[in-house]
Design a protein around this motif. Structure first.
Motif, PDB file in Angstrom:
ATOM      1  N   GLU A 263     -22.705  15.000 -23.020  1.00 44.85           N
ATOM      2  CA  GLU A 263     -22.987  15.588 -24.334  1.00 44.85           C
ATOM      3  C   GLU A 263     -22.598  14.632 -25.457  1.00 44.85           C
ATOM      4  N   ALA A 264     -21.517  13.882 -25.274  1.00 45.10           N
ATOM      5  CA  ALA A 264     -21.081  12.917 -26.286  1.00 45.10           C
ATOM      6  C   ALA A 264     -22.137  11.842 -26.486  1.00 45.10           C
ATOM      7  N   ILE A 265     -22.696  11.356 -25.388  1.00 45.24           N
ATOM      8  CA  ILE A 265     -23.746  10.341 -25.478  1.00 45.24           C
ATOM      9  C   ILE A 265     -25.011  10.925 -26.093  1.00 45.24           C
ATOM     10  N   LEU A 266     -25.384  12.117 -25.629  1.00 44.82           N
ATOM     11  CA  LEU A 266     -26.624  12.747 -26.081  1.00 44.82           C
ATOM     12  C   LEU A 266     -26.590  13.075 -27.565  1.00 44.82           C
ATOM     13  N   GLN A 267     -25.488  13.667 -28.026  1.00 44.25           N
ATOM     14  CA  GLN A 267     -25.405  14.067 -29.430  1.00 44.25           C
ATOM     15  C   GLN A 267     -25.344  12.858 -30.360  1.00 44.25           C
ATOM     16  N   ALA A 268     -24.692  11.785 -29.935  1.00 45.73           N
ATOM     17  CA  ALA A 268     -24.681  10.560 -30.734  1.00 45.73           C
ATOM     18  C   ALA A 268     -26.089   9.993 -30.843  1.00 45.73           C
ATOM     19  N   TYR A 269     -26.811  10.007 -29.730  1.00 50.27           N
ATOM     20  CA  TYR A 269     -28.176   9.482 -29.728  1.00 50.27           C
ATOM     21  C   TYR A 269     -29.086  10.328 -30.612  1.00 50.27           C
ATOM     22  N   ILE A 270     -28.985  11.656 -30.514  1.00 54.39           N
ATOM     23  CA  ILE A 270     -29.841  12.540 -31.309  1.00 54.39           C
ATOM     24  C   ILE A 270     -29.589  12.348 -32.798  1.00 54.39           C
ATOM     25  N   PHE A 271     -28.320  12.279 -33.182  1.00 50.21           N
ATOM     26  CA  PHE A 271     -27.999  12.095 -34.597  1.00 50.21           C
ATOM     27  C   PHE A 271     -28.561  10.765 -35.092  1.00 50.21           C
ATOM     28  N   GLY A 272     -28.363   9.711 -34.317  1.00 54.42           N
ATOM     29  CA  GLY A 272     -28.838   8.395 -34.724  1.00 54.42           C
ATOM     30  C   GLY A 272     -30.349   8.311 -34.792  1.00 54.42           C
ATOM     31  N   ILE A 273     -31.034   8.901 -33.820  1.00 52.26           N
ATOM     32  CA  ILE A 273     -32.493   8.807 -33.803  1.00 52.26           C
ATOM     33  C   ILE A 273     -33.096   9.650 -34.924  1.00 52.26           C
ATOM     34  N   LEU A 274     -32.489  10.793 -35.238  1.00 49.87           N
ATOM     35  CA  LEU A 274     -32.971  11.593 -36.371  1.00 49.87           C
ATOM     36  C   LEU A 274     -32.756  10.848 -37.686  1.00 49.87           C
ATOM     37  N   ALA A 275     -31.596  10.214 -37.823  1.00 48.88           N
ATOM     38  CA  ALA A 275     -31.344   9.417 -39.023  1.00 48.88           C
ATOM     39  C   ALA A 275     -32.362   8.292 -39.146  1.00 48.88           C
ATOM     40  N   LEU A 276     -32.692   7.680 -38.023  1.00 54.07           N
ATOM     41  CA  LEU A 276     -33.660   6.589 -38.007  1.00 54.07           C
ATOM     42  C   LEU A 276     -35.044   7.081 -38.423  1.00 54.07           C
TER      43      LEU A 276
END
Length: 217
Positions: free
Chosen positions: A190-203
């Protein structure tokens, strides 16, 4: 009953933990840069290079116009949020991203980054015109959309990480320290997934502000 006039909490536990993580990342960055080698790189260097290559490829695929401008921000967000999520696995330490004030600050960074990179890429007038497309009365709807997606960005990360910590805490109280091992592994995912989701949405939000997605089509 005596009161301690110096007993004033200027910084919350989440803020202190967040600052500590930033300090560790900065120190490790300086140390790593000095120890990296072109020939016979170590395991840690290979991992870091692969991580940077992944981030760079993702940014380049999403923003074909001046991706290097956005790369430092997205890379920092990904690494910082992942470490904030991950530190919650340590007993007695709460993830800073399980604090709504921290996730709100991160979402505000993205909120201001969108017009910043958009104006840099397209110019002030060209960027402002996007708020009046397809008609001028759509302006308030564009503003509401940016505000709501910023709130959603903050609440999504906060909700997922806080619920994960609450779940682990309940299992520890009910079943001891052995049974939550699998749940803690889920926390890592979940830590990896949520970091990725936040970053990709920001991108994606920044790319839309730069009109990169439209130009790519």
């Amino acid at each position: 009953m005596q009161s301690d006039p110096l007993n004033i909490k200027f910084l919350s536990e989440s803020t202190l933990c967040s600052i500590s993580i930033m300090a560790v990342v900065v120190v490790l960055s300086f140390v790593s840069i000095r120890r990296f080698k072109l020939e016979s790189p170590g395991y840690f260097q290979v991992v870091i290079e692969e991580l940077i290559s992944f981030i760079e490829k993702t940014v380049n695929d999403t923003i074909p116009k001046n991706p290097q401008d956005v790369l430092p921000l997205i890379g920092t967000l990904w690494i910082y949020i992942f470490l904030c999520n991950l530190i919650g696995l340590i007993p007695g330490i709460h993830s800073p991203t399980a604090d709504l004030s921290i996730t709100s600050a991160l979402a505000c960074i993205v909120f201001f980054a969108v017009p910043y990179y958009g104006i840099r890429a397209e110019g002030l007038w060209a960027y402002l015109k996007t708020y009046f497309v397809p008609f001028f009365w759509f302006f308030p709807f564009h503003i509401i959309s940016e505000i709501t997606r910023t709130i959603t960005l903050a609440v999504r990360l906060y909700g997922n990480m806080s619920s994960m910590e609450i779940g682990i805490g309940i299992l520890l109280l009910l079943a001891g320290f052995l049974s939550p091992v699998g749940f803690m592994l889920l926390h890592l995912i979940e830590a990896i997934l949520q970091a990725y989701i936040f970053g990709i949405l920001a991108l994606i939000y920044i790319a839309s502000g730069m009109e990169a997605l439209a130009e790519e089509k």
